[in-house]
Design an enzyme around this catalytic site. Structure first.
Site, mmCIF file in Angstrom:
data_model
loop_
_atom_site.group_PDB
_atom_site.id
_atom_site.type_symbol
_atom_site.label_atom_id
_atom_site.label_comp_id
_atom_site.label_asym_id
_atom_site.label_seq_id
_atom_site.Cartn_x
_atom_site.Cartn_y
_atom_site.Cartn_z
ATOM 1 N N ASP A 84 0.017 5.120 0.999
ATOM 2 C CA ASP A 84 -0.117 6.116 2.056
ATOM 3 C C ASP A 84 0.014 5.507 3.447
ATOM 4 O OD1 ASP A 84 -0.578 7.747 -0.050
ATOM 5 O OD2 ASP A 84 -2.704 8.077 0.337
ATOM 6 N N ASP A 134 0.877 -1.158 0.000
ATOM 7 C CA ASP A 134 0.000 0.000 0.000
ATOM 8 C C ASP A 134 0.928 1.225 0.000
ATOM 9 O OD1 ASP A 134 -2.373 1.592 0.387
ATOM 10 O OD2 ASP A 134 -1.811 1.760 2.493
#
Length: 267
Positions: A15, A13
């Site tokens: 952020d 992922d």
């Protein structure tokens, strides 16, 4: 002859897993300076991000945000967005990269695994960040483009279960052996993605993901050292790399709202 070993990957992922804040919220001021969004929209975006980080957002809220943001993006000029991202990418993202994440990616590369960034944020932002980090592939939300502008329709929305589906589709195309692959995320919405691989890890997890990780026995990693990427890896020239990108999409989901009237300043 021995059995051919299938390739593997580490799925990250973006952020709060690789970088220390929202990749898209970081671009609010440059987009404002470029005439894409108003000051009011910048404040609204920051407030929406605050609500999301503090209280979380359920599925219905996320669906409403998705519809809202897709309407607001309608009319944005694609070339303008790419120009702003190219001009500001290094200054904005460079100091935000987690040292621990960069080290982890390097370890996976040395072990022969592909690095794949899987993000709900827009491909227009995620793609260039992936280039900076030397990722092999990027999976991100894409907005529909017609005549050089965003129509406001979402072509591919990479969120929750869709992240897991995207990983499985990619594994089918490339031949990844998912039980031998790794995945990293901070959010409970990415549980389907984490469950899709054999080696799931929670990074700076929210409370819900921490509970799931404890129940499933997933390792929990804590990243705390944002560093300058230039100090860790040689970066390609920004503009030629970005100009070569043919990805479409300017959407960040996770409580980020960009107001969208595409008007360049007259000056």
């Amino acid at each position: 002859m021995g059995r051919v070993t299938r390739p593997t990957a580490a799925f990250f992922d973006l952020d709060k897993t690789i970088i220390a804040k929202s990749s898209t919220l970081a671009f609010s001021k440059p987009f404002q300076a470029g005439g894409l969004i108003s000051r009011r929209a910048v404040l609204r975006s920051a407030y929406a991000q605050f609500v999301y980080l503090v209280g979380g957002a359920d599925h219905d809220q996320m669906e409403k945000m998705r519809a809202f943001m897709s309407q607001l993006c309608a009319g944005w000029d694609v070339a303008t967005v790419r120009e702003i991202v190219a001009d500001t990418l290094h200054n904005i993202v460079d100091p935000l990269v987690y040292d621990e994440a960069v080290s982890l990616m390097e370890e996976h590369r040395l072990s022969g695994r592909d690095i794949v960034i899987v993000s709900t944020s827009g491909a227009e932002v995620v793609g260039p960040i992936g280039e900076m980090l030397g990722a092999d592939r990027v999976v991100a939300t894409r907005m529909e483009i017609a005549d050089g502008r965003y129509t406001g329709e979402i072509e591919h929305y990479v969120y929750a279960e869709e992240k897991a589906r995207a990983i499985r589709d990619l594994a089918e195309q490339v031949g990844y052996d998912l039980p031998r692959c790794y995945a990293y995320s901070d959010s409970v919405t990415d549980v389907p993605m984490l469950e899709a691989v054999g080696h799931a890890h929670a990074v700076n997890p929210d409370k819900e993901l921490r509970r799931v990780a404890a129940a499933k026995g997933w390792p929990v990693l804590v990243f705390t050292k944002p560093v300058t990427l230039r100090s860790r890896v040689p970066l390609p020239p920004a503009k030629p790399t970005l100009a070569a990108l043919a990805v479409g999409g300017v959407l960040a989901v996770g409580g980020l709202m960009w107001n969208a009237r595409r008007r360049r300043t007259a000056s």
